[in-house]
Design a protein around this motif. Structure first.
Motif, PDB file in Angstrom:
ATOM      1  N   ARG A   1     -14.722  16.370 -12.251  1.00  0.00           N
ATOM      2  CA  ARG A   1     -15.023  17.327 -13.313  1.00  0.00           C
ATOM      3  C   ARG A   1     -13.798  17.871 -13.870  1.00  0.00           C
ATOM      4  O   ARG A   1     -13.797  18.715 -14.626  1.00  0.00           O
TER       5      ARG A   1
ATOM      6  N   PHE B   1     -13.612  20.025 -19.387  1.00  0.00           N
ATOM      7  CA  PHE B   1     -13.267  21.308 -20.346  1.00  0.00           C
ATOM      8  C   PHE B   1     -12.270  20.628 -21.583  1.00  0.00           C
ATOM      9  O   PHE B   1     -12.020  21.415 -22.381  1.00  0.00           O
TER      10      PHE B   1
ATOM     11  N   PRO C   1     -19.286  22.601 -17.855  1.00  0.00           N
ATOM     12  CA  PRO C   1     -19.512  23.042 -16.479  1.00  0.00           C
ATOM     13  C   PRO C   1     -19.735  24.380 -16.504  1.00  0.00           C
ATOM     14  O   PRO C   1     -18.922  25.101 -17.057  1.00  0.00           O
ATOM     15  N   LYS C   2     -20.920  25.226 -15.800  1.00  0.00           N
ATOM     16  CA  LYS C   2     -21.085  26.564 -15.892  1.00  0.00           C
ATOM     17  C   LYS C   2     -20.344  27.185 -14.837  1.00  0.00           C
ATOM     18  O   LYS C   2     -19.758  28.137 -15.141  1.00  0.00           O
ATOM     19  N   GLY C   3     -20.504  26.772 -13.575  1.00  0.00           N
ATOM     20  CA  GLY C   3     -19.790  27.331 -12.512  1.00  0.00           C
ATOM     21  C   GLY C   3     -20.392  26.761 -11.223  1.00  0.00           C
ATOM     22  O   GLY C   3     -21.058  26.031 -11.236  1.00  0.00           O
TER      23      GLY C   3
ATOM     24  N   TRP D   1      -7.504  22.135 -12.022  1.00  0.00           N
ATOM     25  CA  TRP D   1      -7.722  22.295 -13.619  1.00  0.00           C
ATOM     26  C   TRP D   1      -6.486  22.829 -14.380  1.00  0.00           C
ATOM     27  O   TRP D   1      -6.893  22.753 -15.461  1.00  0.00           O
TER      28      TRP D   1
ATOM     29  N   VAL E   1     -10.870  30.519 -15.291  1.00  0.00           N
ATOM     30  CA  VAL E   1     -11.889  30.447 -14.240  1.00  0.00           C
ATOM     31  C   VAL E   1     -12.195  31.931 -13.878  1.00  0.00           C
ATOM     32  O   VAL E   1     -11.378  32.687 -13.796  1.00  0.00           O
TER      33      VAL E   1
ATOM     34  N   PHE F   1     -15.019  28.450 -22.868  1.00  0.00           N
ATOM     35  CA  PHE F   1     -14.717  27.400 -21.726  1.00  0.00           C
ATOM     36  C   PHE F   1     -14.549  28.383 -20.545  1.00  0.00           C
ATOM     37  O   PHE F   1     -13.212  28.351 -20.196  1.00  0.00           O
TER      38      PHE F   1
ATOM     39  N   PHE G   1     -15.449  29.045 -16.602  1.00  0.00           N
ATOM     40  CA  PHE G   1     -16.210  28.598 -15.446  1.00  0.00           C
ATOM     41  C   PHE G   1     -16.218  29.855 -14.278  1.00  0.00           C
ATOM     42  O   PHE G   1     -15.243  30.333 -14.026  1.00  0.00           O
TER      43      PHE G   1
ATOM     44  N   ASP H   1     -23.613  24.857 -11.335  1.00  0.00           N
ATOM     45  CA  ASP H   1     -23.597  23.661 -11.176  1.00  0.00           C
ATOM     46  C   ASP H   1     -23.847  22.882  -9.856  1.00  0.00           C
ATOM     47  O   ASP H   1     -24.464  21.847  -9.626  1.00  0.00           O
TER      48      ASP H   1
END
Length: 343
Positions: free
Chosen positions: A94, A98, A110-112, A134, A172, A210, A212, A234
Motif C-alpha cells: 500500500r 496515496f 486507505p482509511k487506517g 510512506w 498519518v 489523505f 491515514f 482497512d
C-alpha cells in the motif's frame, strides 16, 4: 525557480522517489514551499529522499500552532522492527496508494489501521514505521488534551485536530490508546464521550483528505463495536509476543542501536531464555546489562545479559490469564502482525 538559484545542488531520485518528494509539499502555501525549498537547497549539496524531513519543518510548525497535535519526529526504520512480516508486507503493498496515479486508477484511499495486542510488544513502533515507510508526517492526537478543556470544548478541540491533520495531508494521524479515549462510549456513557466518538467515526467514514488513521489499543474489549466493524479500518492487526526468531532480531537490534556488535553475542541462547518476553522487556534487559557492565568499567558480555534476564519477571507470567483472553479475542477478529508462533 529555487533550484535555479542554487545550481550546485544535484537531484538524485527516481521518478517514484520524485513523486514521494513532491507529496511532502502538499498542503503548504506557495510561500511556505519556497521557504522550505530554499532552506533545503542551501543546506544540502545533494537532494534525495533523505531530504524529506527538512521539507516537513514547515508542516511541523503548522502542527505546533494547533496546540492539540504533537508532531512526532522520531522515525523507526523497517530494520529496527524485529519480525512483524505480515505487517511489513501489508505496508509495502500500500506504499503508493496515496498517489495521484492510484486515485486516477480508481483505487480507494486507505482509511487506517488498528493495532491491538499485548503491552510492550511494539504497537507504537508499528505506527512510527508506517510514517517512515510512506514518507509522511506523523501526528499524535492526545485525547486528554481534547477532553481537558484547554483548547475549548471537546468538539472544538477535535475539530481543530482534524483540520490540522487535513491541512498537512498526506499525513498519518496516530490516536494512541484509543481504548482509554472511548471507554465511556463502550460502557454506554453519554455526553462529550459519545459526541466525540460519533464525530470521529463520521470523519473517518467521509474524509476526503489523505489522512491515514493509525490507532493503538491495549484493552480491546473496551472499544465499542461500531469502531471494530468491518470496513471502519482497512485492517486490525494483533501484535503478539515475539517468536523465537523475532526475539533474536530484537536482541540484535537493541545491541546494535547502542553501538554493540550483536555478532559477539549468542542471541539464539538469549532468545531461548526469554520465551514469553515482550520487545520492551528485551530492550530493558539489554539496557540493564549495559548498566551492569558500565558500573564495573568494562564491556558488556553474555553474563551481564543472563543476569538481567534472571532478575525480571515478564508480563506474560504476571498477567497470564489476561493475555490468554486477549489472544482468544484476536484469534477470530484480527490479523497477526507476525508469521508463525513460538515453539
Amino acid at each position: 525557480g529555487v533550484a535555479a538559484t542554487f545550481p550546485k545542488a544535484t537531484i538524485s531520485m527516481s521518478d517514484i522517489d520524485r513523486a514521494e518528494f513532491l507529496k511532502s509539499l502538499v498542503g503548504l502555501t506557495v510561500d511556505e514551499v519556497r521557504s522550505a525549498l530554499t532552506r533545503l537547497f542551501m543546506s544540502r549539496k545533494q537532494i534525495d529522499m533523505g531530504s524529506v524531513d527538512l521539507l516537513l519543518e514547515e508542516k511541523r510548525q503548522m502542527v505546533r500552532k494547533s496546540g492539540i497535535l504533537d508532531f512526532v519526529a522520531t522515525r523507526v526504520r523497517y530494520e529496527e522492527l524485529g519480525g512483524l512480516e505480515n505487517l511489513k508486507e501489508w505496508l509495502k503493498l500500500r506504499e503508493h496508494y496515496f498517489s495521484t496515479e492510484a486515485r486516477e486508477a480508481g483505487l480507494p484511499m486507505p482509511k487506517g489501521v488498528l493495532f491491538t495486542g499485548i503491552s510492550g510488544c511494539g504497537k507504537s513502533l508499528c505506527v512510527q514505521a508506517i510514517a517512515a515507510a510512506w514518507h509522511m508526517p506523523l501526528l499524535r492526537l492526545d485525547m486528554n488534551l481534547v477532553f481537558g478543556g484547554g483548547a475549548g470544548t471537546p468538539e472544538a478541540a477535535l475539530g481543530t485536530a482534524i483540520r490540522t491533520a487535513e491541512s498537512v495531508a498526506p499525513s498519518v494521524l496516530w490516536v494512541d490508546e484509543i481504548d482509554t479515549a472511548m471507554v465511556g462510549t463502550a460502557r454506554g456513557g453519554g455526553g462529550a464521550d459519545t459526541r466525540i466518538f460519533s464525530t470521529f467515526l463520521t470523519w473517518m467514514q467521509e474524509k476526503k483528505a489523505f489522512v491515514f488513521v493509525a490507532a493503538t489499543a491495549n484493552e480491546i474489549d473496551a472499544l465499542p463495536p461500531e469502531l471494530l466493524r468491518k470496513g471502519r479500518f482497512d485492517e486490525i492487526f494483533f501484535v503478539d509476543l515475539p517468536t523465537l526468531d523475532e526475539r533474536q532480531e530484537i536482541f540484535a537490534v537493541h545491541l546494535a542501536k547502542r553501538g554493540i556488535d550483536p555478532r559477539k553475542f549468542d542471541v539464539m541462547s538469549l532468545a531461548q531464555t526469554t520465551m514469553g518476553w515482550s520487545g520492551a522487556e528485551i530492550e530493558q534487559c539489554v539496557v540493564s546489562g549495559i548498566y551492569e557492565a558500565f558500573g564495573q568499567r568494562r564491556a558488556i558480555d553474555m553474563q551481564d545479559l543472563y543476569k538481567a534476564t534472571s532478575r525480571m519477571v515478564p508480563l506474560s507470567t504476571t498477567m497470564a490469564e489476561r493475555i490468554k483472553q486477549i489472544k482468544r479475542w484476536a484469534d477470530t477478529r484480527a490479523v497477526k502482525a507476525s508469521r508463525g508462533g513460538d515453539p
